[in-house]
Design an enzyme around this catalytic site. Structure first.
Site, PDB file in Angstrom:
ATOM      1  N   HIS A   3     -38.097 -15.454 -16.554  1.00  0.00           N
ATOM      2  CA  HIS A   3     -37.185 -14.305 -16.440  1.00  0.00           C
ATOM      3  C   HIS A   3     -35.755 -14.823 -16.273  1.00  0.00           C
ATOM      4  O   HIS A   3     -35.531 -15.849 -15.627  1.00  0.00           O
ATOM      5  CB  HIS A   3     -37.596 -13.433 -15.243  1.00  0.00           C
ATOM      6  CG  HIS A   3     -36.882 -12.116 -15.234  1.00  0.00           C
ATOM      7  ND1 HIS A   3     -35.594 -11.992 -14.767  1.00  0.00           N
ATOM      8  CD2 HIS A   3     -37.257 -10.892 -15.666  1.00  0.00           C
ATOM      9  CE1 HIS A   3     -35.221 -10.715 -14.905  1.00  0.00           C
ATOM     10  NE2 HIS A   3     -36.207 -10.031 -15.443  1.00  0.00           N
ATOM     11  N   GLU A  17     -35.261  -9.882 -23.387  1.00  0.00           N
ATOM     12  CA  GLU A  17     -34.474  -9.212 -22.360  1.00  0.00           C
ATOM     13  C   GLU A  17     -33.035  -9.722 -22.418  1.00  0.00           C
ATOM     14  O   GLU A  17     -32.724 -10.763 -21.827  1.00  0.00           O
ATOM     15  CB  GLU A  17     -35.053  -9.509 -20.965  1.00  0.00           C
ATOM     16  CG  GLU A  17     -36.451  -8.996 -20.748  1.00  0.00           C
ATOM     17  CD  GLU A  17     -36.708  -8.642 -19.293  1.00  0.00           C
ATOM     18  OE1 GLU A  17     -37.180  -7.527 -19.057  1.00  0.00           O
ATOM     19  OE2 GLU A  17     -36.406  -9.444 -18.404  1.00  0.00           O
ATOM     20  N   GLU A  74     -33.468 -13.950 -14.405  1.00  0.00           N
ATOM     21  CA  GLU A  74     -33.046 -14.123 -13.005  1.00  0.00           C
ATOM     22  C   GLU A  74     -33.553 -15.458 -12.461  1.00  0.00           C
ATOM     23  O   GLU A  74     -32.880 -16.105 -11.648  1.00  0.00           O
ATOM     24  CB  GLU A  74     -33.525 -12.929 -12.160  1.00  0.00           C
ATOM     25  CG  GLU A  74     -32.678 -11.693 -12.475  1.00  0.00           C
ATOM     26  CD  GLU A  74     -33.366 -10.354 -12.270  1.00  0.00           C
ATOM     27  OE1 GLU A  74     -34.416 -10.309 -11.606  1.00  0.00           O
ATOM     28  OE2 GLU A  74     -32.851  -9.356 -12.807  1.00  0.00           O
ATOM     29  N   TRP A  89     -41.355  -5.302 -10.627  1.00  0.00           N
ATOM     30  CA  TRP A  89     -40.795  -4.717  -9.399  1.00  0.00           C
ATOM     31  C   TRP A  89     -39.670  -5.560  -8.815  1.00  0.00           C
ATOM     32  O   TRP A  89     -38.945  -5.103  -7.944  1.00  0.00           O
ATOM     33  CB  TRP A  89     -41.897  -4.566  -8.351  1.00  0.00           C
ATOM     34  CG  TRP A  89     -42.896  -3.481  -8.626  1.00  0.00           C
ATOM     35  CD1 TRP A  89     -42.997  -2.689  -9.738  1.00  0.00           C
ATOM     36  CD2 TRP A  89     -43.957  -3.053  -7.749  1.00  0.00           C
ATOM     37  NE1 TRP A  89     -44.043  -1.809  -9.610  1.00  0.00           N
ATOM     38  CE2 TRP A  89     -44.649  -2.014  -8.396  1.00  0.00           C
ATOM     39  CE3 TRP A  89     -44.387  -3.456  -6.492  1.00  0.00           C
ATOM     40  CZ2 TRP A  89     -45.742  -1.363  -7.819  1.00  0.00           C
ATOM     41  CZ3 TRP A  89     -45.485  -2.817  -5.913  1.00  0.00           C
ATOM     42  CH2 TRP A  89     -46.147  -1.773  -6.570  1.00  0.00           C
ATOM     43  N   LYS A  90     -39.561  -6.812  -9.263  1.00  0.00           N
ATOM     44  CA  LYS A  90     -38.584  -7.753  -8.670  1.00  0.00           C
ATOM     45  C   LYS A  90     -38.810  -7.800  -7.148  1.00  0.00           C
ATOM     46  O   LYS A  90     -39.952  -7.651  -6.717  1.00  0.00           O
ATOM     47  CB  LYS A  90     -37.163  -7.376  -9.077  1.00  0.00           C
ATOM     48  CG  LYS A  90     -37.039  -7.242 -10.608  1.00  0.00           C
ATOM     49  CD  LYS A  90     -35.650  -7.173 -11.127  1.00  0.00           C
ATOM     50  CE  LYS A  90     -35.686  -7.039 -12.650  1.00  0.00           C
ATOM     51  NZ  LYS A  90     -34.369  -7.011 -13.264  1.00  0.00           N
ATOM     52  N   GLY A 104     -30.417  -4.334 -15.549  1.00  0.00           N
ATOM     53  CA  GLY A 104     -29.883  -3.753 -14.323  1.00  0.00           C
ATOM     54  C   GLY A 104     -28.469  -3.216 -14.469  1.00  0.00           C
ATOM     55  O   GLY A 104     -27.806  -2.896 -13.485  1.00  0.00           O
ATOM     56  N   GLY A 161     -37.680  -2.826 -15.265  1.00  0.00           N
ATOM     57  CA  GLY A 161     -37.259  -3.186 -13.918  1.00  0.00           C
ATOM     58  C   GLY A 161     -37.113  -1.947 -13.053  1.00  0.00           C
ATOM     59  O   GLY A 161     -38.101  -1.371 -12.582  1.00  0.00           O
ATOM     60  N   GLY A 162     -35.883  -1.532 -12.846  1.00  0.00           N
ATOM     61  CA  GLY A 162     -35.583  -0.437 -11.918  1.00  0.00           C
ATOM     62  C   GLY A 162     -36.446   0.805 -12.105  1.00  0.00           C
ATOM     63  O   GLY A 162     -36.937   1.388 -11.122  1.00  0.00           O
ATOM     64  N   SER A 173     -32.746  -2.158 -18.861  1.00  0.00           N
ATOM     65  CA  SER A 173     -32.333  -0.759 -18.679  1.00  0.00           C
ATOM     66  C   SER A 173     -33.161   0.231 -19.498  1.00  0.00           C
ATOM     67  O   SER A 173     -32.628   1.228 -19.990  1.00  0.00           O
ATOM     68  CB  SER A 173     -30.837  -0.592 -18.963  1.00  0.00           C
ATOM     69  OG  SER A 173     -30.066  -1.369 -18.049  1.00  0.00           O
TER      70      SER A 173
HETATM   71  P1  13P Z   1     -33.967  -3.225 -15.584  1.00  0.00           P
HETATM   72  O1  13P Z   1     -34.995  -2.360 -16.266  1.00  0.00           O
HETATM   73  O2  13P Z   1     -33.739  -2.854 -14.152  1.00  0.00           O
HETATM   74  O3  13P Z   1     -32.717  -3.353 -16.395  1.00  0.00           O
HETATM   75  O4  13P Z   1     -34.610  -4.711 -15.516  1.00  0.00           O
HETATM   76  C1  13P Z   1     -35.168  -5.255 -16.652  1.00  0.00           C
HETATM   77  C2  13P Z   1     -35.883  -6.486 -16.288  1.00  0.00           C
HETATM   78  O5  13P Z   1     -35.287  -7.471 -15.892  1.00  0.00           O
HETATM   79  C3  13P Z   1     -37.345  -6.485 -16.379  1.00  0.00           C
HETATM   80  O6  13P Z   1     -37.866  -7.764 -16.249  1.00  0.00           O
END
Ligand code: 13P
Length: 252
Positions: free
Chosen positions: A95, A167, A97, A10-11, A173, A233-234, A212
């Site tokens: 991750h 990833e 990020e 979910w970030k 994203g 993610g999204g 994505s």
């Molecule tokens: P997205 O699916 O939003 O590209 O993010 C992927 C992600 O970083 C999952 O950890």
């Protein structure tokens, strides 16, 4: 045979009302992906709520980060034992990020991985290259370095209780997904590299793809022989999308 796993990351998204709506919808739909494991990795403050909502359902839960330390004067940090208090099964480690925005280095990621396992959590270890690294032809070198940093400290047997996630940073994203062939190539490379240490563990470990993933592209990715599910993610914030991705994992 590796059971597919679809995990939502979910970030820094969510809220009490939105979480309830999302999880109620997922619970209602979860019978549609029986045989596929699913999980949501949520912000720390919502672990209590998520445990209350998901306890007794097939959907597991976890966190997105943890401290490498057990306890002590580490303001703002959360330990693995605290996550276990809330019955987390998984925790994301390394991750991109966290690596990029918070300066987490390979050694710290390895320490977090070990801390997660000491606490009885299943780490989801993320590896992946930037666009620049891919264009330089350095993809394999980068993911090998990130993987080896963990295996050199934890040992290959630690992968029996861990999940890997590839990833590519350029696909996170951005709406730009790796093609199934691009994902498969890196997943196979990772599995072969693990096989260099232990062939049996290499066959057992699940390697998720993240970047994505959407309902519309999940099935093609999951059809690849070394893609064992997704880290989402999204699309994990939208019940119908996440449910469709979980269902796509069942079809493969
Ligand atoms: P997205 O699916 O939003 O590209 O993010 C992927 C992600 O970083 C999952 O950890």
């Amino acid at each position: 045979m590796r059971t597919k796993l679809v995990a939502g990351n979910w970030k820094m998204h969510g809220g009490l009302a939105a979480n309830r709506e999302l999880l109620d919808a997922l619970k209602a739909a979860s019978a549609d992906w029986s045989g596929v494991e699913s999980a949501v990795c949520v912000p720390f403050p919502y672990l209590h709520q998520v445990r209350e909502l998901l306890r007794g359902t097939p959907i597991a839960w976890g966190a997105q980060n943890l401290s490498e330390h057990e306890a002590g004067a580490y303001t703002g940090e959360v330990s693995g034992a605290m996550l276990r208090d809330f019955e987390c099964r998984y925790v994301i480690v390394g991750h991109s990020e966290r690596r990029r925005l918070y300066g987490e280095q390979d050694a710290q990621v390895a320490a977090k991985f070990a801390a997660a396992q000491r606490a009885g959590l299943v780490p989801i270890l993320c590896v992946g290259e930037t666009l620049e690294e891919r264009e330089q032809g350095a993809t394999e070198a980068v993911v090998a370095r990130q993987l080896d940093a963990v295996l050199d400290t934890a040992g290959v047997a630690a992968l029996r209780n861990a999940v890997l996630a590839y990833e590519p940073v350029w696909a996170i994203g951005t709406g730009r997904t790796a093609t199934p062939e691009q994902a498969q190539a890196v997943h196979r490379y990772l599995r072969e590299r693990i096989a260099g240490r232990d062939a049996e563990i290499a066959q057992e470990v699940r390697i998720l793809y993240g970047g994505s993933v959407k309902a519309g592209n999940a099935a093609q990715l999951f059809a690849m022989p070394d893609v064992d599910g997704g880290l989402i993610g999204g699309a994990s914030l939208i019940a119908e999308e996440f449910a469709a991705i979980c269902k796509a994992a069942k079809a493969e």
